[in-house]
Write a protein that holds these residues in place. Structure first.
Motif, PDB file in Angstrom:
ATOM      1  N   LYS A 180       0.539  -1.370   0.134  1.00  0.00           N
ATOM      2  CA  LYS A 180       0.162  -0.510  -0.101  1.00  0.00           C
ATOM      3  C   LYS A 180       1.249   1.223  -0.038  1.00  0.00           C
ATOM      4  O   LYS A 180       0.457   1.680  -0.661  1.00  0.00           O
ATOM      5  CB  LYS A 180      -1.088  -0.282   1.611  1.00  0.00           C
ATOM      6  N   GLN A 181       1.627   1.261   0.889  1.00  0.00           N
ATOM      7  CA  GLN A 181       2.762   2.694   0.426  1.00  0.00           C
ATOM      8  C   GLN A 181       3.220   3.155  -0.504  1.00  0.00           C
ATOM      9  O   GLN A 181       3.053   3.673  -0.869  1.00  0.00           O
ATOM     10  CB  GLN A 181       3.846   2.218   2.276  1.00  0.00           C
ATOM     11  N   ASN A 184       0.288   2.565  -3.515  1.00  0.00           N
ATOM     12  CA  ASN A 184      -0.794   3.526  -3.202  1.00  0.00           C
ATOM     13  C   ASN A 184      -1.655   2.918  -3.645  1.00  0.00           C
ATOM     14  O   ASN A 184      -2.825   3.244  -3.553  1.00  0.00           O
ATOM     15  CB  ASN A 184      -0.299   5.019  -3.854  1.00  0.00           C
TER      16      ASN A 184
END
Length: 254
Positions: A180-181, A184
């Motif tokens: 996710k980091q 995104n």
């Protein structure tokens, strides 16, 4: 990817080692092979390499002399020696000369993996101590590249977060956060997008039934597949197939 040099006078041994290393799916790449210590020494002087796997008994320059000659280099790679059981006295000499580990012939895949995993862990610790922020950034980026490569070569029906995490030697929960980091988007959303895109291609290029397409892209429940498809595509799978089937431009895309 960490770079490995293989040094052994027998070509079949080098080939077998390279095949075994590639099969382990570790962040390692065999970048070159040499037949003896002198050839390896000449190559290292002009190329970057992180780890050398070398036999002890070789013509022209054996493994022990090779290790000794490496000491004179300003930046020398780590070395793991390979020997047979009755050469342990030579292994002891090599270890006293700075060799980090050894393997016994014939090299078993499990022993090779343990040895290389241990070396990777030590190398990570050293690099992290020297430059923690930059190392973490590079490590995270490398991990995601390996994740995406694994996803690309694995059938969509077989992809799970747990299996991907196992492949990159990471906790599934941490990998989910890292994904996710870095990208995104959530891991599950990325896989869903890939599954729907592949199902679109199959809807337009094959006569497979909806249930067969759903199963092929990783959905055992047809209703769940249809709901996910509609959320992303804006229509049901059958509506998509019917409305796009006659459009040659759409067909060429898929």
């Amino acid at each position: 990817m960490e770079k490995i040099l293989l040094v052994d006078d027998e070509r079949w041994v080098r080939t077998a080692l390279k095949w075994s290393i590639n099969k382990l799916n570790l962040p390692l790449q065999v970048v070159h092979e040499c037949k003896n210590g002198l050839e390896a020494l000449d190559w290292i002087k002009h190329h970057d390499v992180d780890l050398v796997l070398t036999d002890i008994r070789m013509p022209i320059m054996d493994g022990l002399m090779f290790v000794k000659e490496l000491e004179a280099l300003k930046e020398k790679p780590d070395v793991i020696v390979i020997s047979v059981h009755d050469e342990f006295q030579f292994v002891q000499k090599a270890l006293r000369s700075g060799v980090i580990d050894y393997l016994l012939k014939p090299v078993e895949d499990d022993d090779l993996k343990i040895c290389l995993d241990k070396w990777l862990d030590k190398r990570k610790q050293v690099i992290e101590q020297n430059d923690p922020p930059r190392y973490k950034e590079e490590l995270d980026s490398s991990t995601i590249e390996r994740v995406l490569a694994y996803i690309e070569k694995t059938p969509l029906s077989q992809i799970t977060l747990k299996d991907v995490a196992k492949n990159v030697h990471m906790n599934p929960s941490y990998l989910s956060q890292l994904f996710k980091q870095q990208l995104n988007k959530k891991f599950v959303d990325h896989i869903t997008e890939l599954r729907i895109e592949e199902s679109k291609r199959l809807l337009l290029s094959t006569s497979l039934r909806l249930s067969e397409i759903a199963d092929r892209v990783g959905y055992s429940d047809l209703a769940y597949f249809s709901n996910n498809f509609k959320k992303i595509a804006g229509c049901s799978p059958s509506e998509f197939r019917k409305s796009r089937a006659g459009d040659p431009l759409v067909k060429s895309k898929y």
